[in-house]
Design an enzyme around this catalytic site. Sequence first.
Site, PDB file in Angstrom:
ATOM      1  N   GLU A  21      -0.441  -6.923  31.750  1.00 45.48           N
ATOM      2  CA  GLU A  21      -0.646  -5.980  30.655  1.00 45.48           C
ATOM      3  C   GLU A  21      -0.363  -4.558  31.101  1.00 45.48           C
ATOM      4  O   GLU A  21      -0.499  -4.211  32.276  1.00 45.48           O
ATOM      5  CB  GLU A  21      -2.043  -6.125  30.084  1.00 45.48           C
ATOM      6  CG  GLU A  21      -3.124  -6.005  31.116  1.00 45.48           C
ATOM      7  CD  GLU A  21      -4.484  -6.341  30.541  1.00 45.48           C
ATOM      8  OE1 GLU A  21      -4.669  -7.476  30.077  1.00 45.48           O
ATOM      9  OE2 GLU A  21      -5.351  -5.471  30.562  1.00 45.48           O
ATOM     10  N   CYS A  54      -0.016   3.186  31.807  1.00 42.75           N
ATOM     11  CA  CYS A  54      -0.813   2.630  32.898  1.00 42.75           C
ATOM     12  C   CYS A  54      -0.193   1.279  33.238  1.00 42.75           C
ATOM     13  O   CYS A  54      -0.218   0.354  32.416  1.00 42.75           O
ATOM     14  CB  CYS A  54      -2.269   2.473  32.442  1.00 42.75           C
ATOM     15  SG  CYS A  54      -3.305   1.698  33.683  1.00 42.75           S
ATOM     16  N   CYS A  56      -5.639  -9.753  40.497  1.00 41.55           N
ATOM     17  CA  CYS A  56      -6.063  -8.897  41.609  1.00 41.55           C
ATOM     18  C   CYS A  56      -7.051  -9.682  42.463  1.00 41.55           C
ATOM     19  O   CYS A  56      -7.801 -10.505  41.945  1.00 41.55           O
ATOM     20  CB  CYS A  56      -6.739  -7.631  41.078  1.00 41.55           C
ATOM     21  SG  CYS A  56      -7.200  -6.483  42.398  1.00 41.55           S
ATOM     22  N   CYS A  87     -13.709  -6.597  42.159  1.00 40.67           N
ATOM     23  CA  CYS A  87     -14.680  -5.617  41.634  1.00 40.67           C
ATOM     24  C   CYS A  87     -15.448  -6.259  40.469  1.00 40.67           C
ATOM     25  O   CYS A  87     -14.844  -6.856  39.575  1.00 40.67           O
ATOM     26  CB  CYS A  87     -13.972  -4.351  41.175  1.00 40.67           C
ATOM     27  SG  CYS A  87     -13.004  -3.593  42.490  1.00 40.67           S
ATOM     28  N   CYS A 106     -14.633  -5.700  36.584  1.00 48.21           N
ATOM     29  CA  CYS A 106     -13.219  -5.687  36.193  1.00 48.21           C
ATOM     30  C   CYS A 106     -12.734  -7.075  35.788  1.00 48.21           C
ATOM     31  O   CYS A 106     -12.935  -8.058  36.508  1.00 48.21           O
ATOM     32  CB  CYS A 106     -12.400  -5.180  37.381  1.00 48.21           C
ATOM     33  SG  CYS A 106     -10.638  -5.217  37.066  1.00 48.21           S
ATOM     34  N   GLU A 117      -4.282  -4.139  42.920  1.00 49.29           N
ATOM     35  CA  GLU A 117      -4.602  -3.043  43.837  1.00 49.29           C
ATOM     36  C   GLU A 117      -3.253  -2.565  44.410  1.00 49.29           C
ATOM     37  O   GLU A 117      -2.609  -3.288  45.174  1.00 49.29           O
ATOM     38  CB  GLU A 117      -5.542  -3.560  44.943  1.00 49.29           C
ATOM     39  CG  GLU A 117      -5.605  -2.740  46.209  1.00 49.29           C
ATOM     40  CD  GLU A 117      -5.962  -1.273  46.002  1.00 49.29           C
ATOM     41  OE1 GLU A 117      -6.985  -0.965  45.385  1.00 49.29           O
ATOM     42  OE2 GLU A 117      -5.178  -0.417  46.496  1.00 49.29           O
ATOM     43  N   SER A 162      -3.919   4.716  42.119  1.00 45.70           N
ATOM     44  CA  SER A 162      -5.358   4.493  42.277  1.00 45.70           C
ATOM     45  C   SER A 162      -5.621   3.336  43.238  1.00 45.70           C
ATOM     46  O   SER A 162      -5.003   2.281  43.137  1.00 45.70           O
ATOM     47  CB  SER A 162      -5.945   4.169  40.903  1.00 45.70           C
ATOM     48  OG  SER A 162      -7.270   3.765  41.029  1.00 45.70           O
ATOM     49  N   SER A 197     -11.157   4.720  43.644  1.00 40.69           N
ATOM     50  CA  SER A 197     -12.219   4.121  42.822  1.00 40.69           C
ATOM     51  C   SER A 197     -13.461   4.025  43.691  1.00 40.69           C
ATOM     52  O   SER A 197     -13.585   3.124  44.512  1.00 40.69           O
ATOM     53  CB  SER A 197     -11.816   2.711  42.374  1.00 40.69           C
ATOM     54  OG  SER A 197     -10.713   2.778  41.530  1.00 40.69           O
ATOM     55  N   LEU A 198     -14.376   4.956  43.508  1.00 41.50           N
ATOM     56  CA  LEU A 198     -15.541   5.028  44.392  1.00 41.50           C
ATOM     57  C   LEU A 198     -16.743   4.290  43.773  1.00 41.50           C
ATOM     58  O   LEU A 198     -17.295   3.376  44.356  1.00 41.50           O
ATOM     59  CB  LEU A 198     -15.883   6.496  44.673  1.00 41.50           C
ATOM     60  CG  LEU A 198     -16.838   6.736  45.815  1.00 41.50           C
ATOM     61  CD1 LEU A 198     -16.253   6.276  47.144  1.00 41.50           C
ATOM     62  CD2 LEU A 198     -17.218   8.221  45.907  1.00 41.50           C
ATOM     63  N   ASN A 204     -16.368  -0.124  31.357  1.00 45.26           N
ATOM     64  CA  ASN A 204     -15.886  -0.994  30.290  1.00 45.26           C
ATOM     65  C   ASN A 204     -16.763  -2.230  30.223  1.00 45.26           C
ATOM     66  O   ASN A 204     -16.966  -2.906  31.232  1.00 45.26           O
ATOM     67  CB  ASN A 204     -14.441  -1.416  30.581  1.00 45.26           C
ATOM     68  CG  ASN A 204     -13.501  -0.254  30.455  1.00 45.26           C
ATOM     69  OD1 ASN A 204     -13.420   0.383  29.408  1.00 45.26           O
ATOM     70  ND2 ASN A 204     -12.809   0.057  31.528  1.00 45.26           N
ATOM     71  N   CYS A 253      -8.832  -2.585  31.860  1.00 42.33           N
ATOM     72  CA  CYS A 253      -8.023  -3.316  32.829  1.00 42.33           C
ATOM     73  C   CYS A 253      -8.245  -4.835  32.787  1.00 42.33           C
ATOM     74  O   CYS A 253      -9.329  -5.319  33.069  1.00 42.33           O
ATOM     75  CB  CYS A 253      -8.400  -2.751  34.195  1.00 42.33           C
ATOM     76  SG  CYS A 253      -7.583  -3.481  35.567  1.00 42.33           S
TER      77      CYS A 253
HETATM   78  S1  SF4 Z   1     -10.776  -2.439  39.554  1.00 37.14           S
HETATM   79 FE1  SF4 Z   1      -8.689  -2.441  40.379  1.00 37.14          FE
HETATM   80  S2  SF4 Z   1      -8.969  -3.112  42.529  1.00 37.14           S
HETATM   81 FE2  SF4 Z   1     -10.872  -3.641  41.452  1.00 37.14          FE
HETATM   82  S3  SF4 Z   1     -10.548  -5.783  40.799  1.00 37.14           S
HETATM   83 FE3  SF4 Z   1      -9.896  -4.442  39.095  1.00 37.14          FE
HETATM   84  S4  SF4 Z   1      -7.691  -4.199  39.368  1.00 37.14           S
HETATM   85 FE4  SF4 Z   1      -8.542  -4.944  41.304  1.00 37.14          FE
END
Ligand code: SF4
Length: 345
Positions: free
Chosen positions: A90, A103, A110, A114, A117, A158, A189, A212-213, A288, A331
């Site tokens: 996407e 984006c 991925c 995270c 996500c 990533e 990012s 991404s902290l 999100n 995402c």
């Molecule tokens: S936030 Fe970014 S690095 Fe983390 S799982 Fe989602 S796509 Fe991957």
Amino acid sequence: MINILDLTLEELKNWMKLNGEKEFRAKQIIDWVYKETWEFEKMSNIPKATIDKIKQEFFIGIPEIIEMYKSEDGNTGKYLLKFNDGNIIETVLMKYSYGNSICVSTQVGCRMGCKFCASTLGGVVRNLTSGEIIGEILAVQKSINERISNVVLMGSGEPFDNFENVIKFLELVNCSYGLNIGQRHITVSTCGLVPKIKEFADKKLQVTLAISLHAPNDHMRKELMPIANKYSIQEIMDACKYYINATNKRITFEYALVSGANDNIECAKELAKLLKGMLCHVNLIPVNEIKENVFRKSTAKRIDEFNSILKSYGIESTVRKEMGADINAACGQLRRKYLDEKSGV
Ligand code: SF4
């Protein structure tokens, strides 16, 4: 077969030379591709014999738009794109007063895991090539018939887990013969792959680096991001300082605010102390909400308080405007929904 979008002009010229063709044909072909002629037969100034030879080796890898959703206000478009091997990714288009921003995804899925996500729910399927990421932009650009002037590498994947292809993409997207998007209009990012941040710094590019902290300490970060088990916040901060020294560029820290998890006053103070004195900017993002987890957005009042505390410590910060919430624009959400529906989940 090779995706012709994966090649620089020099590489295509070399191919022409090695294959007994005139080098200048490379520029003619690249011009056609970037002017959205995606069938070799329609390239009217290229001899048929050359086209026949090219077609034996290359294809033009533009992904097919299989679904497109527009937000109610018309400013966000979410695209599901299919590559010729059937993989789906996407891409999100955002219309701002300063221009169109896209984006892009850099991987199918991925593997970073995270917790907030949707992109990572099925793991990583494969990396996208540099030409495939270029293809995302070309496909969307053609669909709106307007130029895209800004790119963020913040979609699924990533970027630093696909380092070589992302670096080549940054070269290709910036070329005057291609999309000609300036480095200052590009943001990459990462969730914090420390060795790659340093390698990226050594390239001395003028793109913006975003980290991404999402937490002010390791304990809290480990709850949200498995990568925190590999690299500590201190190691990330050291890599960021290395980056700033090498490039003299300001770093952006992304901080998704999760209600009851990382959004309290103490977190804001801890974050402010961590970043004090660093050339940086904090982007606060209401997390999100996805159906697969329990994370909920912080209230607007809490977000404002958090923002005010950072400012009171002299940290530059802004709250990111939410766009496209009505079309699952976060995402990985739309791809997940599409895959679930296909498999009858
Ligand atoms: S936030 Fe970014 S690095 Fe983390 S799982 Fe989602 S796509 Fe991957």
